[in-house]
Design an enzyme around this catalytic site. Structure first.
Site, PDB file in Angstrom:
ATOM      1  N   GLU A   1       0.868  -1.219  -0.032  1.00 41.76           N
ATOM      2  CA  GLU A   1      -0.192   0.019  -0.029  1.00 41.76           C
ATOM      3  C   GLU A   1       0.919   1.279   0.082  1.00 41.76           C
ATOM      4  OE1 GLU A   1      -0.859   0.540   4.852  1.00 41.76           O
ATOM      5  OE2 GLU A   1      -1.836  -0.869   3.623  1.00 41.76           O
TER       6      GLU A   1
ATOM      7  N   LYS B   1       2.576   4.569   1.204  1.00 37.90           N
ATOM      8  CA  LYS B   1       2.986   5.191   2.403  1.00 37.90           C
ATOM      9  C   LYS B   1       2.791   6.515   2.335  1.00 37.90           C
ATOM     10  CE  LYS B   1       6.261   5.192   6.056  1.00 37.90           C
ATOM     11  NZ  LYS B   1       5.846   6.404   6.490  1.00 37.90           N
TER      12      LYS B   1
ATOM     13  N   ARG C   1      -0.776   9.786  16.632  1.00 43.11           N
ATOM     14  CA  ARG C   1       0.364   8.665  17.038  1.00 43.11           C
ATOM     15  C   ARG C   1       0.566   8.156  18.718  1.00 43.11           C
ATOM     16  NH1 ARG C   1       4.698   6.317  14.171  1.00 43.11           N
ATOM     17  NH2 ARG C   1       4.252   7.617  12.438  1.00 43.11           N
TER      18      ARG C   1
ATOM     19  N   GLU D   1      -3.668   7.466   8.278  1.00 40.16           N
ATOM     20  CA  GLU D   1      -3.022   9.014   7.990  1.00 40.16           C
ATOM     21  C   GLU D   1      -4.138   9.911   7.471  1.00 40.16           C
ATOM     22  OE1 GLU D   1       0.395   9.235   7.983  1.00 40.16           O
ATOM     23  OE2 GLU D   1       0.646   7.295   8.529  1.00 40.16           O
TER      24      GLU D   1
ATOM     25  N   PHE E   1      -5.797   2.313   6.782  1.00 37.87           N
ATOM     26  CA  PHE E   1      -5.283   1.296   6.296  1.00 37.87           C
ATOM     27  C   PHE E   1      -5.371   0.106   7.185  1.00 37.87           C
ATOM     28  CE2 PHE E   1      -1.935   3.776   8.635  1.00 37.87           C
ATOM     29  CZ  PHE E   1      -1.745   2.786   9.561  1.00 37.87           C
TER      30      PHE E   1
ATOM     31  N   ARG F   1       7.437  -5.274  17.306  1.00 37.52           N
ATOM     32  CA  ARG F   1       7.588  -6.500  17.567  1.00 37.52           C
ATOM     33  C   ARG F   1       7.507  -7.506  16.177  1.00 37.52           C
ATOM     34  NH1 ARG F   1       5.060  -4.950  21.667  1.00 37.52           N
ATOM     35  NH2 ARG F   1       3.090  -6.032  21.505  1.00 37.52           N
TER      36      ARG F   1
ATOM     37  N   LYS G   1       8.295  -1.072   5.866  1.00 37.35           N
ATOM     38  CA  LYS G   1       8.442   0.472   5.047  1.00 37.35           C
ATOM     39  C   LYS G   1       9.402   0.335   4.063  1.00 37.35           C
ATOM     40  CE  LYS G   1       9.932   2.948   9.049  1.00 37.35           C
ATOM     41  NZ  LYS G   1       9.715   4.044  10.101  1.00 37.35           N
TER      42      LYS G   1
END
Length: 502
Positions: free
Chosen positions: A210, A212, A232, A261, A295, A366, A372
């Site tokens: 997808e 970014k 965030r 986002e 997302f 983790r 990314k």
């Protein structure tokens, strides 16, 4: 518990880089706490206040009078009571009462206790990376596996609350934490990949690729007409983004939790500068209209989806927000994945995310089920200081000292300096803003508390004997500051070491 015991434990934790030693010291302290002491103690040892900001800056604290006590008499409960009263002060007489409370507290505090309180109240104990170590210490103190503690922390969003539950009621009480619509969840994060080919090779063919986006992370909660939106760092921004609230209320569902986002677009449909998006989070009104792109779907119409594989969550996302999904392709061929990366870059975005379709939603970095991919290396580092410039930069704070996060909870580890990528406007901003975070200074440099995060573009890293982490940046330049992140969300020294050419 005597406050001095907690202060001594904090000093011991700060004196070692051993994650095991830190965990053992913290666990020992937690086991000796009374039930009502757990939440404040856990918050303090992680460098935070349960009350948030309580109106006590450097100037107020430096004006505290009296000689430090020679013997420790303060308790954890007594110090927390002072913080509670400070947090509730406002209006006429509050300045005088704040002064009285601080003078009274400092009169009873030893020199070490006073220093701890000052660092705590000014944010100089803020070590977001310590949260990971503290989570492990909570599990150790309670005699529990780490995963139930991590999950409960993800769902509660508040580590002191999680710690109290673990130490008080063990697995049974931790199991009571559920995803609650309206309460922010700790976000899942991505690990950097060397390249698209590397990410596909590691995760295989069952992936989603997808865009970014160059936006700001948001988490959206809706229950009926009630909407709450978080950043965030789990800060609520609902009142500052009315256009997002309105759009979320129009979605074809009754209750939902979405991860995504938000960004502002130009008239041509390309992303506006990141700082323009972030400026909307601090004001009730702005010139830019924010648009959401989602997302992930963590809850839909009464059903929690955290433990479902990503593929199932993406199907739910199609139902919940069909017109506001981030562009993605599933199970692409290598050529299709490359085409997705090209399309993202052509649209002015940062790159792509490659995600395993069988992975659940888990807070933090983790594992590597989310990766990314960017055409150039970028990394989020902590500003440790800035040197005064010379030549045309005389009078400005210019050359940055940069540190990577210590994954074991220590102070950020210096990895280099840079003066590149700074506009005149940015130099002026640094010179005005940095002294607010000043820890000390000499003739050449202002040293800062580790709170400001900056995104750095670099050509790579190299081994170094000069810097304590054994690695140094190559051709580093400033891209932008990240007000949406704190030091605990910066990249670690391990991330930088992974970029070394093998």
């Amino acid at each position: 518990m005597n406050f001095a015991e907690l202060v001594a434990a904090s000093a011991e934790v700060g004196s070692t880089r051993s994650r095991k030693a830190k965990t053992e010291t913290l666990a020992s302290v937690l086991q000796r706490l009374e039930p009502d002491e757990i939440e404040p103690a856990v918050a303090w040892l992680a460098g935070e206040l349960r009350q948030g900001r309580i109106g006590t800056g450097w100037r107020t604290l430096m004006g505290a009078e009296g000689v430090p006590a020679s013997e420790p008499t303060l308790t954890v409960a007594a110090v927390e009571a002072v913080f509670e009263e400070l947090a509730g002060l406002s209006g006429a007489g509050s300045v005088l009462r704040r002064r009285e409370l601080l003078d009274g507290l400092f009169a009873l505090a030893t020199a070490d206790e006073r220093a701890f309180v000052i660092r705590l109240l000014t944010g100089d104990l803020r070590q977001g990376a310590l949260l990971g170590v503290m989570t492990e210490a909570v599990a150790a103190a309670a005699g529990l596996p780490i995963e139930p503690v991590r999950r409960a922390y993800m769902l509660s969003g508040v580590l002191p609350t999680t710690a109290a539950a673990a130490l008080r009621g063990g697995l049974a009480e931790l199991a009571e934490f559920r995803l609650e619509v309206g309460r922010a969840v700790q976000p899942m994060l991505a690990s950097p990949a060397e390249s698209l080919a590397d990410a596909l090779a590691e995760l295989g063919g069952d992936v989603s690729v997808e865009f970014k986006l160059d936006g700001a992370r948001i988490q959206v909660h809706r229950n009926g007409d009630e909407v709450r939106i978080f950043t965030r760092s789990l800060r609520e921004i609902t009142s500052t983004v009315p256009e997002l609230v309105s759009l979320v209320r129009s979605l074809p569902c009754s209750s939902v939790v979405l991860d995504g986002e938000t960004l502002a677009l130009t008239d041509a449909g390309r992303p506006r500068p990141f700082q323009e998006t972030m400026s909307r989070f601090g004001a009730d009104e702005g010139d830019s209209i924010l648009l959401p792109y989602f997302f992930d779907c963590l809850h839909l119409d009464g059903k929690d989806l955290l433990d479902e594989p990503l593929e199932v969550r993406l199907e739910a996302l199609k139902v919940a927000a069909p017109d506001n999904r981030i562009p993605s392709v599933q199970r692409p061929s290598p050529e299709e994945a490359a085409g997705q990366l090209d399309a993202a870059m052509s649209g002015g975005h940062e790159g792509v995310m490659v995600k395993a379709l069988d992975g659940p939603y888990a807070a933090g970095r983790r594992g590597k089920s989310w990766q990314k991919v960017k055409p150039v290396h970028t990394i989020d580092l902590v500003v440790l200081g800035a040197e005064w410039g010379y030549g045309r930069r005389t009078g400005y704070l210019s050359n940055l000292h940069l540190g990577a996060r210590d994954p074991n909870g220590g102070e950020p580890i210096m990895v280099g300096k840079t003066f590149k990528g700074m506009t005149d406007k940015l130099l002026a901003w640094q010179t005005e803003e940095f002294p607010k975070y000043e820890r000390s200074r000499d003739d050449h440099t202002v040293y800062l508390r580790p709170e400001i995060v900056v995104e750095i573009e670099l050509d790579g890293v190299q081994t170094s004997r000069r810097y304590p982490g054994g690695v140094a940046l190559r051709f580093a330049r400033v891209l932008r500051y990240r007000p949406d992140k704190d030091a605990g969300q910066a990249d670690t020294i391990d991330t930088l070491r992974a970029l070394l050419v093998r």
